[in-house]
Design an enzyme around this catalytic site. Structure first.
Site, PDB file in Angstrom:
ATOM      1  N   LYS A  78       0.862  -1.189   0.000  1.00 59.45           N
ATOM      2  CA  LYS A  78       0.000   0.000   0.000  1.00 59.45           C
ATOM      3  C   LYS A  78       0.894   1.233   0.000  1.00 59.45           C
ATOM      4  O   LYS A  78       1.883   1.279   0.753  1.00 59.45           O
ATOM      5  CB  LYS A  78      -0.891  -0.038   1.252  1.00 59.45           C
ATOM      6  N   SER A 158      -9.834   2.137   2.655  1.00 55.38           N
ATOM      7  CA  SER A 158      -8.897   2.815   1.799  1.00 55.38           C
ATOM      8  C   SER A 158      -7.908   1.894   1.094  1.00 55.38           C
ATOM      9  O   SER A 158      -7.307   2.307   0.107  1.00 55.38           O
ATOM     10  CB  SER A 158      -8.106   3.854   2.611  1.00 55.38           C
ATOM     11  N   SER A 182     -10.219   0.020   6.959  1.00 52.26           N
ATOM     12  CA  SER A 182      -9.597   0.056   5.631  1.00 52.26           C
ATOM     13  C   SER A 182      -8.920  -1.218   5.167  1.00 52.26           C
ATOM     14  O   SER A 182      -8.513  -1.301   4.016  1.00 52.26           O
ATOM     15  CB  SER A 182      -8.580   1.191   5.566  1.00 52.26           C
TER      16      SER A 182
HETATM   17  N1  GLN Z   1     -13.326   4.669   5.886  1.00 54.06           N
HETATM   18  C1  GLN Z   1     -12.758   5.161   7.093  1.00 54.06           C
HETATM   19  C2  GLN Z   1     -12.349   6.607   6.929  1.00 54.06           C
HETATM   20  O1  GLN Z   1     -12.601   7.139   5.904  1.00 54.06           O
HETATM   21  C3  GLN Z   1     -11.610   4.306   7.534  1.00 54.06           C
HETATM   22  C4  GLN Z   1     -10.378   4.552   6.777  1.00 54.06           C
HETATM   23  C5  GLN Z   1      -9.230   3.718   7.249  1.00 54.06           C
HETATM   24  O2  GLN Z   1      -9.400   2.733   7.956  1.00 54.06           O
HETATM   25  N2  GLN Z   1      -8.049   4.170   6.912  1.00 54.06           N
HETATM   26  O3  GLN Z   1     -11.808   7.216   7.787  1.00 54.06           O
END
Ligand code: GLN
Length: 493
Positions: A78, A158, A182
């Site tokens: 990532k 994400s 995410s």
């Molecule tokens: N979807 C969540 C956010 O937008 C979690 C994102 C994540 O875990 N990095 O904050």
């Protein structure tokens, strides 16, 4: 060579050790698959030369009998993990062509164990999002499509690039990070396995920070066993991260396949979200049946503060983000926009460098931390966070793990969520943010397909540092679900 990419990590590592194929062959097969899958937009940077060099070095170590546990296995990273000398962007314009002079501890652990880096994977900008649509490189396409439909779906976010790349057989496994879901939500949307370990299990050193009290690294993999193998390599105490836990790393793979007879599995009633599709409820019920058949005892439990988790998360995470992202001022990294005064340089750089969602989070964060509102929002959120953690602690006095759905829906179409109303997107995280707030290990694994032929995932949440139990229970579920479906290949260029 095509079939080499469809191997599991476990099978690939065994094949390499028994010299049925070389890491060079395995890596070349993946490099070709990645080139042919550019339409998915999963990779934001391909590093084939580095991959082939690493593969040759791995082959040499295998030949001399010095193979590590991941020797020669090609992985994706990532693009939130700093990789030495390799562009790292967090999929934000503000980092420009930033090339770190250091390697994140988690990726360093993977290379120490012999893994090969294929490249950097797409994500929501600074990991803020649930659909990969906030990336400065554009969204990732989910390899899965609904039956009879050509509509492009989100792989989730994400870690959308990581999940899509694993689902499309572009790498044997990938790193992800999980601040509010995410790793787990993209895993659920792509029929892959993802685990966010206990807070402190994996070092955060060298990972671009979003919300430091919630961020954790973890793997996205093809199987439960592969996830266990990867997590074992990624984990470990790191003096460079003050929140890294000084504990030994258990042999996670040995937990997969262990009997789960007599384990007590909690089913929290609050995870029946209003308006949740009947199919999700049915899958959850099915999961309960499978665990009963495997000899678990099912215990209804209550986590009464669950309904406050999402609002709490969307105060705590932006608050920490606003502080963490203050460092991007046009002086130290990547992008610098011109201005007549220093303040103008800051303002112009941040206005041009950050996307809309990141700007929104910074504004919300600065607001909830401001003198007049700190008590009403941030302090209150911290108190509720404690209550949420207490709910779990109480439940874990009587149960060994919890079973819930991973997401309130299957993958949705790109552009489907109203960008004028960010809350519709935030609602996606309703089942996942709780584990981050409480620092608990949680895992998503594929359990079936919905009526459109799209993967659905179940979630397991465990006691602190008891990832092993999750691997055992997930192993039992994986066996019962026998999820073998793969997306139809439409993306080959
Ligand atoms: N979807 C969540 C956010 O937008 C979690 C994102 C994540 O875990 N990095 O904050």
């Amino acid at each position: 060579m095509g079939e080499l990419t469809s191997l599991t990590l476990k099978a690939a590592v065994e094949g390499l050790k028994s010299k049925r194929f070389s890491s060079l062959e395995l890596t070349q097969a993946h490099v070709q698959a990645i080139e042919a899958a550019r339409g998915l937009n999963a990779f934001v940077l391909e590093t084939p030369d580095k991959a082939l060099d690493m593969a040759k070095a791995a082959d040499a170590r295998i030949a001399s009998g010095e193979a590590g546990p991941l020797e020669g296995a090609p992985l994706g990273v990532k693009d939130l993990f700093c990789t030495e000398g390799v562009r790292t962007t967090a999929c934000s314009k503000i980092l420009g062509d930033f090339k770190p002079t250091y390697e994140s501890s988690v990726t360093a652990n993977l290379w120490r164990d012999g893994a090969v880096m294929l490249g950097k994977l797409n994500l929501d900008e600074f990991a803020m999002g649930s659909s990969n649509e906030t990336s400065a490189f554009g969204p990732v396409s989910n390899p899965w499509r609904a039956e009879g439909s050509n509509q492009t779906l989100t792989p989730g976010g994400s870690s959308g690039g990581s999940a899509a790349a694993v689902a499309a057989d572009l790498c044997l496994g990938a790193t992800g990070t999980d601040t509010g879901g995410s790793i787990r939500q993209p895993a659920a949307f792509t029929g892959t396995v993802g685990i966010k370990p206990t807070y402190g299990r994996c070092s955060r050193w060298g990972i671009v920070a979003f919300a430091s009290s919630l961020d954790q690294a973890g793997p996205i993999a093809k199987t439960v066993e592969d996830a266990a193998i990867l997590l074992k390599s990624m984990s470990g105490h790191d003096p460079k991260d003050s929140t890294s836990l000084p504990v030994d790393v258990p042999d996670f793979p040995s937990f997969v396949g262990m009997s789960v007879k007599g384990l007590r599995i909690g089913v929290p009633k609050e995870y029946s979200a209003p308006g949740m599709p009947a199919e999700i409820q049915a899958l959850w019920d099915q999961g309960v049946e499978w665990l009963k058949e495997a000899g678990c005892e099912i215990v209804p439990v209550s986590l009464p503060h669950t309904k406050y988790a999402l609002p709490t998360y969307y105060i705590v995470a932006p608050a920490e983000a606003s502080s963490n992202l203050a460092r991007y001022d046009g002086m130290r990294y990547g992008l610098r926009a011109e201005g007549k005064t220093l303040t103008e340089v800051y303002e112009n750089t941040r206005a041009q460098g950050f996307g809309e969602e990141v700007q929104r989070r910074i504004l919300i964060g600065a607001y909830v931390l401001s003198a007049g509102y700190y008590d009403a929002y941030y302090l209150k959120a911290q108190k509720v966070r404690r209550r949420i953690a207490d709910d779990f602690a109480q439940a874990f006095e009587t149960v060994d793990a919890l079973l819930t759905p991973a997401t309130p829906s299957s993958a949705f179409a790109l552009g489907a969520k109203d960008t004028m109303d960010p809350v519709t997107m935030y609602l996606n995280d309703v089942f996942t943010v709780t584990a981050n707030l409480a620092g608990l290990p949680a895992m998503a694994l594929p359990a079936g397909l919905d009526s459109q032929g799209l993967p659905l995932g179940l979630q397991l949440i465990g006691r602190p540092l008891e990832e092993g139990t999750l691997f055992s229970v997930a192993g039992a579920l994986e066996k019962a679900a026998d999820f073998k479906a793969k997306p139809r290949v439409w993306w080959r260029g």
